[in-house]
Design a protein around this motif. Sequence first.
Motif, PDB file in Angstrom:
ATOM      1  N   LYS A   1       0.836  -1.202   0.000  1.00  0.00           N
ATOM      2  CA  LYS A   1       0.000   0.000   0.000  1.00  0.00           C
ATOM      3  C   LYS A   1       0.870   1.251   0.000  1.00  0.00           C
ATOM      4  O   LYS A   1       2.023   1.232   0.423  1.00  0.00           O
ATOM      5  CB  LYS A   1      -0.909   0.010   1.238  1.00  0.00           C
ATOM      6  N   ASN A   2       0.285   2.374  -0.465  1.00  0.00           N
ATOM      7  CA  ASN A   2       0.993   3.643  -0.546  1.00  0.00           C
ATOM      8  C   ASN A   2       0.512   4.570   0.566  1.00  0.00           C
ATOM      9  O   ASN A   2      -0.598   5.085   0.503  1.00  0.00           O
ATOM     10  CB  ASN A   2       0.731   4.305  -1.898  1.00  0.00           C
TER      11      ASN A   2
ATOM     12  N   THR B   1      -4.287   4.988  -3.755  1.00  0.00           N
ATOM     13  CA  THR B   1      -4.254   3.878  -4.694  1.00  0.00           C
ATOM     14  C   THR B   1      -3.200   4.171  -5.761  1.00  0.00           C
ATOM     15  O   THR B   1      -2.803   5.324  -5.976  1.00  0.00           O
ATOM     16  CB  THR B   1      -5.612   3.703  -5.395  1.00  0.00           C
ATOM     17  N   ASP B   2      -2.752   3.137  -6.421  1.00  0.00           N
ATOM     18  CA  ASP B   2      -1.802   3.325  -7.515  1.00  0.00           C
ATOM     19  C   ASP B   2      -2.395   4.261  -8.566  1.00  0.00           C
ATOM     20  O   ASP B   2      -1.700   5.078  -9.162  1.00  0.00           O
ATOM     21  CB  ASP B   2      -1.459   1.980  -8.162  1.00  0.00           C
ATOM     22  N   GLU B   3      -3.689   4.145  -8.743  1.00  0.00           N
ATOM     23  CA  GLU B   3      -4.383   4.976  -9.720  1.00  0.00           C
ATOM     24  C   GLU B   3      -4.335   6.456  -9.335  1.00  0.00           C
ATOM     25  O   GLU B   3      -4.127   7.321 -10.175  1.00  0.00           O
ATOM     26  CB  GLU B   3      -5.837   4.522  -9.789  1.00  0.00           C
ATOM     27  N   GLN B   4      -4.531   6.734  -8.058  1.00  0.00           N
ATOM     28  CA  GLN B   4      -4.468   8.121  -7.606  1.00  0.00           C
ATOM     29  C   GLN B   4      -3.068   8.682  -7.809  1.00  0.00           C
ATOM     30  O   GLN B   4      -2.901   9.846  -8.143  1.00  0.00           O
ATOM     31  CB  GLN B   4      -4.874   8.219  -6.129  1.00  0.00           C
TER      32      GLN B   4
ATOM     33  N   HIS C   1      -8.288   5.021   3.044  1.00  0.00           N
ATOM     34  CA  HIS C   1      -8.159   5.567   1.695  1.00  0.00           C
ATOM     35  C   HIS C   1      -8.714   6.988   1.684  1.00  0.00           C
ATOM     36  O   HIS C   1      -9.606   7.325   2.454  1.00  0.00           O
ATOM     37  CB  HIS C   1      -8.944   4.707   0.690  1.00  0.00           C
TER      38      HIS C   1
ATOM     39  N   ARG D   1     -13.261   6.600  -4.244  1.00  0.00           N
ATOM     40  CA  ARG D   1     -12.484   6.033  -5.353  1.00  0.00           C
ATOM     41  C   ARG D   1     -13.274   5.063  -6.201  1.00  0.00           C
ATOM     42  O   ARG D   1     -12.839   4.667  -7.265  1.00  0.00           O
ATOM     43  CB  ARG D   1     -11.232   5.343  -4.812  1.00  0.00           C
TER      44      ARG D   1
ATOM     45  N   GLN E   1     -13.363   0.332  -0.747  1.00  0.00           N
ATOM     46  CA  GLN E   1     -12.239   0.985  -0.095  1.00  0.00           C
ATOM     47  C   GLN E   1     -12.309   0.731   1.403  1.00  0.00           C
ATOM     48  O   GLN E   1     -13.276   0.148   1.877  1.00  0.00           O
ATOM     49  CB  GLN E   1     -12.206   2.468  -0.427  1.00  0.00           C
TER      50      GLN E   1
END
Length: 272
Positions: free
Chosen positions: A63-64, A73-76, A152, A156, A160
């Motif tokens: 996780k970030n 998220t990786d997308e964010q 999160h 999203r 989440q």
Amino acid sequence: MKTKPKVLISPIIFMGYMAVAFLSSCDKNNDDPVINTVQTQKEEIRKGQLNGQPITYVRKDGKNFFQGDIVLTDEQLDGPQKKGGASYSRWPSGNIYYTIASNMGSINRDKIINAINQYNSYTNTKWIARTNQSNYVQFIFGSQTGSDGWAHIGYRGGVQTISLDQYISVGSVIHEMGHTVGLYHEHTRQDRDQYVRILWDNIQSGQSYNFDKYTSGVDIGPFNINSVMMYWPTSYSRNGQPTITRANGSSFTYTRTGFTTGDINTINAMYP
Ligand SMILES: [Zn+2]
């Protein structure tokens, strides 16, 4: 109660005002003002982009982590373009569907219900037990020993998470839910230097990025040092000395008991 946190506008936003708000506060949700312990798990400090702003975050357990307890998220991190230009940061109509993990335990369950009742009473967000919705937040039980939490940020889509540990307070549950509605930490507001001083020399080695300003957001209302989204005065201290004081150098006391009026006003500005 008089606070006003910072709202974060994401470039991703639509209509020019679909921002993610950010309040502010701590990374670890200890109720005592003790220092956050250094993580011993495998983690890696990385650089990335969030809403067009270069940021530093920690990659841990897949996780970030941003500003301690916000999970991106990786997308964010990749930005909206990868998603086709459309991304949401606010929950549609302010409706937030939720589930509570079956292993949560009655203590935490009571805290969650308490916090949900406060959101539903004081803010325009509506936390609704999920039936069959596909977009929702799950409260999961992190561990029986800690007092940390993470969540999160913003809406999203899909499933989440808000993760809570055994000794987390109701105020910190409200804090984590604040991330879910789109709030960041108060001390990262663009205008924070007018109100607080960061004592960089007292911050644990490698943790100073948690005190970076987040300038891609929108600050809603006045800075509020009592915000439920504020960090503790000794967050990430390496020596027990304050890492945050008032701008004039004097100390402040902070008790995360729950919403301030400013927090409520900010959330309601985001969810009119
Ligand atoms: Zn937080």
